[in-house]
Write a protein that holds these residues in place. Structure first.
Motif, PDB file in Angstrom:
ATOM      1  N   SER A  74       0.858  -1.186   0.000  1.00 39.86           N
ATOM      2  CA  SER A  74       0.000   0.000   0.000  1.00 39.86           C
ATOM      3  C   SER A  74       0.890   1.231   0.000  1.00 39.86           C
ATOM      4  CB  SER A  74      -0.864   0.027   1.260  1.00 39.86           C
ATOM      5  OG  SER A  74      -0.025   0.222   2.394  1.00 39.86           O
ATOM      6  N   LEU A  75       0.287   2.378  -0.250  1.00 43.38           N
ATOM      7  CA  LEU A  75       1.080   3.608  -0.246  1.00 43.38           C
ATOM      8  C   LEU A  75       1.665   3.875   1.133  1.00 43.38           C
ATOM      9  CD1 LEU A  75      -1.135   5.860  -2.544  1.00 43.38           C
ATOM     10  CD2 LEU A  75       1.149   4.966  -3.042  1.00 43.38           C
ATOM     11  N   GLU A  76       0.894   3.588   2.172  1.00 44.77           N
ATOM     12  CA  GLU A  76       1.418   3.800   3.530  1.00 44.77           C
ATOM     13  C   GLU A  76       2.608   2.885   3.810  1.00 44.77           C
ATOM     14  OE1 GLU A  76       1.301   6.195   5.798  1.00 44.77           O
ATOM     15  OE2 GLU A  76       0.248   7.013   4.067  1.00 44.77           O
ATOM     16  N   ALA A  77       2.489   1.630   3.340  1.00 45.10           N
ATOM     17  CA  ALA A  77       3.605   0.686   3.527  1.00 45.10           C
ATOM     18  C   ALA A  77       4.822   1.143   2.723  1.00 45.10           C
ATOM     19  CB  ALA A  77       3.182  -0.714   3.113  1.00 45.10           C
ATOM     20  N   LEU A  78       4.571   1.709   1.551  1.00 40.46           N
ATOM     21  CA  LEU A  78       5.690   2.194   0.728  1.00 40.46           C
ATOM     22  C   LEU A  78       6.369   3.386   1.411  1.00 40.46           C
ATOM     23  CD1 LEU A  78       7.194   1.802  -1.992  1.00 40.46           C
ATOM     24  CD2 LEU A  78       5.734   3.600  -2.902  1.00 40.46           C
ATOM     25  N   ARG A  79       5.563   4.281   1.946  1.00 38.33           N
ATOM     26  CA  ARG A  79       6.132   5.420   2.679  1.00 38.33           C
ATOM     27  C   ARG A  79       7.016   4.911   3.836  1.00 38.33           C
ATOM     28  NH1 ARG A  79       4.483  10.821   4.536  1.00 38.33           N
ATOM     29  NH2 ARG A  79       2.530  10.714   3.372  1.00 38.33           N
ATOM     30  N   ALA A  80       6.500   3.931   4.565  1.00 39.48           N
ATOM     31  CA  ALA A  80       7.255   3.386   5.710  1.00 39.48           C
ATOM     32  C   ALA A  80       8.543   2.713   5.226  1.00 39.48           C
ATOM     33  CB  ALA A  80       6.389   2.398   6.490  1.00 39.48           C
ATOM     34  N   ALA A  81       8.460   2.019   4.092  1.00 41.69           N
ATOM     35  CA  ALA A  81       9.649   1.329   3.562  1.00 41.69           C
ATOM     36  C   ALA A  81      10.715   2.342   3.158  1.00 41.69           C
ATOM     37  CB  ALA A  81       9.264   0.455   2.369  1.00 41.69           C
ATOM     38  N   ILE A  82      10.284   3.458   2.577  1.00 44.99           N
ATOM     39  CA  ILE A  82      11.256   4.501   2.188  1.00 44.99           C
ATOM     40  C   ILE A  82      11.863   5.124   3.449  1.00 44.99           C
ATOM     41  CG2 ILE A  82      11.504   6.767   1.085  1.00 44.99           C
ATOM     42  CD1 ILE A  82       9.347   5.857  -0.943  1.00 44.99           C
ATOM     43  N   GLU A  83      11.008   5.389   4.421  1.00 44.89           N
ATOM     44  CA  GLU A  83      11.514   5.988   5.667  1.00 44.89           C
ATOM     45  C   GLU A  83      12.510   5.069   6.376  1.00 44.89           C
ATOM     46  OE1 GLU A  83       7.819   8.993   6.687  1.00 44.89           O
ATOM     47  OE2 GLU A  83       7.866   7.005   7.600  1.00 44.89           O
ATOM     48  N   ALA A  84      12.346   3.769   6.188  1.00 41.64           N
ATOM     49  CA  ALA A  84      13.230   2.800   6.862  1.00 41.64           C
ATOM     50  C   ALA A  84      14.479   2.482   6.037  1.00 41.64           C
ATOM     51  CB  ALA A  84      12.456   1.509   7.125  1.00 41.64           C
ATOM     52  N   PHE A  85      14.553   3.007   4.827  1.00 46.17           N
ATOM     53  CA  PHE A  85      15.664   2.673   3.921  1.00 46.17           C
ATOM     54  C   PHE A  85      16.877   3.534   4.279  1.00 46.17           C
ATOM     55  CE2 PHE A  85      17.833   3.010  -0.266  1.00 46.17           C
ATOM     56  CZ  PHE A  85      17.989   1.660  -0.532  1.00 46.17           C
ATOM     57  N   ASP A  86      17.966   2.879   4.668  1.00 49.86           N
ATOM     58  CA  ASP A  86      19.104   3.625   5.225  1.00 49.86           C
ATOM     59  C   ASP A  86      20.316   3.689   4.295  1.00 49.86           C
ATOM     60  OD1 ASP A  86      17.996   4.441   7.589  1.00 49.86           O
ATOM     61  OD2 ASP A  86      18.490   2.583   8.645  1.00 49.86           O
ATOM     62  N   HIS A  87      20.168   3.284   3.047  1.00 50.02           N
ATOM     63  CA  HIS A  87      21.355   3.210   2.188  1.00 50.02           C
ATOM     64  C   HIS A  87      21.663   4.512   1.447  1.00 50.02           C
ATOM     65  CE1 HIS A  87      21.783  -1.004   3.000  1.00 50.02           C
ATOM     66  NE2 HIS A  87      20.498  -1.163   2.735  1.00 50.02           N
ATOM     67  N   CYS A  88      20.725   5.432   1.454  1.00 50.02           N
ATOM     68  CA  CYS A  88      20.943   6.675   0.706  1.00 50.02           C
ATOM     69  C   CYS A  88      21.389   7.760   1.687  1.00 50.02           C
ATOM     70  CB  CYS A  88      19.656   7.093  -0.016  1.00 50.02           C
ATOM     71  SG  CYS A  88      19.875   8.575  -1.018  1.00 50.02           S
ATOM     72  N   ASP A  89      22.604   8.271   1.472  1.00 51.88           N
ATOM     73  CA  ASP A  89      23.163   9.242   2.417  1.00 51.88           C
ATOM     74  C   ASP A  89      22.367  10.546   2.477  1.00 51.88           C
ATOM     75  OD1 ASP A  89      25.100   7.582   3.284  1.00 51.88           O
ATOM     76  OD2 ASP A  89      26.687   8.384   2.002  1.00 51.88           O
ATOM     77  N   LEU A  90      21.596  10.828   1.443  1.00 55.16           N
ATOM     78  CA  LEU A  90      20.811  12.070   1.459  1.00 55.16           C
ATOM     79  C   LEU A  90      19.888  12.121   2.675  1.00 55.16           C
ATOM     80  CD1 LEU A  90      19.698  12.372  -2.271  1.00 55.16           C
ATOM     81  CD2 LEU A  90      21.512  13.640  -1.100  1.00 55.16           C
ATOM     82  N   LYS A  91      19.453  10.947   3.091  1.00 55.71           N
ATOM     83  CA  LYS A  91      18.519  10.875   4.221  1.00 55.71           C
ATOM     84  C   LYS A  91      19.118  11.517   5.478  1.00 55.71           C
ATOM     85  CE  LYS A  91      16.035   7.387   6.901  1.00 55.71           C
ATOM     86  NZ  LYS A  91      15.834   5.956   7.076  1.00 55.71           N
ATOM     87  N   LYS A  92      20.434  11.334   5.634  1.00 50.29           N
ATOM     88  CA  LYS A  92      21.087  11.828   6.860  1.00 50.29           C
ATOM     89  C   LYS A  92      21.048  13.353   6.946  1.00 50.29           C
ATOM     90  CE  LYS A  92      24.311   7.991   6.868  1.00 50.29           C
ATOM     91  NZ  LYS A  92      25.485   7.622   6.099  1.00 50.29           N
ATOM     92  N   GLY A  93      21.080  13.999   5.778  1.00 50.40           N
ATOM     93  CA  GLY A  93      21.120  15.461   5.796  1.00 50.40           C
ATOM     94  C   GLY A  93      19.757  16.101   5.666  1.00 50.40           C
ATOM     95  N   ALA A  94      18.724  15.296   5.520  1.00 50.66           N
ATOM     96  CA  ALA A  94      17.388  15.869   5.271  1.00 50.66           C
ATOM     97  C   ALA A  94      16.567  15.932   6.553  1.00 50.66           C
ATOM     98  CB  ALA A  94      16.668  15.017   4.223  1.00 50.66           C
ATOM     99  N   ARG A  95      15.687  16.937   6.616  1.00 54.07           N
ATOM    100  CA  ARG A  95      14.770  17.017   7.770  1.00 54.07           C
ATOM    101  C   ARG A  95      13.584  16.096   7.584  1.00 54.07           C
ATOM    102  NH1 ARG A  95      13.688  23.344   9.238  1.00 54.07           N
ATOM    103  NH2 ARG A  95      15.772  24.081   8.779  1.00 54.07           N
ATOM    104  N   SER A  96      13.120  16.005   6.338  1.00 56.68           N
ATOM    105  CA  SER A  96      11.895  15.230   6.088  1.00 56.68           C
ATOM    106  C   SER A  96      12.109  14.216   4.983  1.00 56.68           C
ATOM    107  CB  SER A  96      10.768  16.140   5.575  1.00 56.68           C
ATOM    108  OG  SER A  96      10.702  17.325   6.265  1.00 56.68           O
ATOM    109  N   THR A  97      11.341  13.161   5.053  1.00 60.07           N
ATOM    110  CA  THR A  97      11.174  12.278   3.898  1.00 60.07           C
ATOM    111  C   THR A  97       9.937  12.805   3.171  1.00 60.07           C
ATOM    112  OG1 THR A  97      12.103  10.387   5.062  1.00 60.07           O
ATOM    113  CG2 THR A  97      10.706   9.899   3.165  1.00 60.07           C
ATOM    114  N   VAL A  98      10.186  13.338   1.977  1.00 58.68           N
ATOM    115  CA  VAL A  98       9.076  13.941   1.220  1.00 58.68           C
ATOM    116  C   VAL A  98       8.505  12.859   0.318  1.00 58.68           C
ATOM    117  CG1 VAL A  98       8.453  15.757  -0.402  1.00 58.68           C
ATOM    118  CG2 VAL A  98      10.172  16.200   1.364  1.00 58.68           C
ATOM    119  N   PHE A  99       7.342  12.364   0.673  1.00 57.11           N
ATOM    120  CA  PHE A  99       6.794  11.194  -0.019  1.00 57.11           C
ATOM    121  C   PHE A  99       5.922  11.604  -1.207  1.00 57.11           C
ATOM    122  CE2 PHE A  99       3.513   7.751  -0.191  1.00 57.11           C
ATOM    123  CZ  PHE A  99       4.345   6.752  -0.672  1.00 57.11           C
ATOM    124  N   ALA A 100       4.833  12.289  -0.938  1.00 52.10           N
ATOM    125  CA  ALA A 100       3.913  12.618  -2.028  1.00 52.10           C
ATOM    126  C   ALA A 100       2.870  13.598  -1.522  1.00 52.10           C
ATOM    127  CB  ALA A 100       3.217  11.355  -2.535  1.00 52.10           C
TER     128      ALA A 100
END
Ligand code: URA
Length: 259
Positions: A74-100
């Protein structure tokens, strides 16, 4: 044997010997060193265990992303999967995960590049100056992200969910590892058409760049009709190109009307 030396001479000689390094007085009787037991051979030094290279399981971020994206039902599960994905260094410098943003029932899915400073702060895509222009562009063909009617709704996301530092261009490895999420996102929303905003979106989903040539021509991305368009940030810098953007919006409208 009685010594011929007087006390002071003998003492001075002894001190001299000590200074030269003598540590032992010679015994009265000689020692036969040949009969002395042979010294035990020194023990072989214990071999230090040779460190074996530790085998670290190699993780391929793209494979990890594919697995995580495929598991999202589901879209909610996809959002959670992206939020849990730790391989992209951009995540460390960002305040938010911008989903949609927008209605998931929309027939049109707009795909931009990556969040900027405003989007990072608010956690929503296209909310800065470029986003306001994007809203005005779609309003011109009676469409909006907050429309409840599927015919009028648009759904908005980006190739990257995290803001690149100083708004630099996305790197190919960042795009490659986030692409499985974008593709799953498209499957879950299942729009009728895609709008690819700018070169980075076209590069990621069409494998081509050169937006001046691509725009205004229907292409196919993720198995869907896709319209490449000038990015609204480009239109802010080059207002004369709004004429072409208007043409592309009319093509989109015609397609949605079945034309
Ligand atoms: N530019 C993009 O491509 N996406 C946003 O969300 C904002 C600006």
């Amino acid at each position: 044997m009685e010594s011929q030396l007087d006390y002071h001479t003998a003492k001075a000689l002894l001190e001299w010997q000590i200074e030269l390094g003598a540590t032992e007085a010679i015994c009265d009787a000689p020692i036969n060193r040949y009969e002395a037991p042979a010294p035990k051979p020194a023990k072989a030094p214990v071999q230090a265990a040779v460190a074996q290279p530790v085998k670290v399981a190699q993780v391929d971020p793209v494979d990890e992303a594919k697995t995580a994206a495929a598991a999202a039902g589901s879209l909610e599960a996809l959002r959670a999967a992206i939020e849990a994905f730790d391989h992209c260094d951009l995540k460390k410098g960002a305040r938010s995960t911008v989903f949609a943003d927008g209605g998931a029932q929309a027939r049109v899915m707009v795909i931009g590049e990556a969040p900027g400073a405003d989007e990072d702060r608010q956690g929503r895509p296209f909310v800065g100056r470029a986003g306001q222009l994007l809203d005005r562009m779609f309003a011109a063909i009676s469409m909006a992200r907050d429309a409840t009617d599927a015919e009028k709704a648009i759904y908005i996301t980006n190739i990257l969910p995290w803001r690149p530092p100083q708004n630099r261009d996305p790197k190919p490895d960042e795009v490659a590892m986030m692409l499985p999420f974008v593709e799953r996102h498209i499957e879950l929303v299942a729009p009728d058409v895609l709008v690819l905003m700018g070169n980075h979106s076209c590069q990621a989903l069409l494998g081509m760049r050169g937006i001046t040539r691509l725009r205004g021509n229907w292409a196919e991305a993720a198995g869907l009709p896709a319209m490449p368009m000038f990015h609204p940030a480009y239109l802010l810098r080059n207002p004369q190109a709004k004429r072409e953007a208007w043409h592309d919006l009319l093509m989109l409208q015609a397609r949605l009307r079945g034309g």
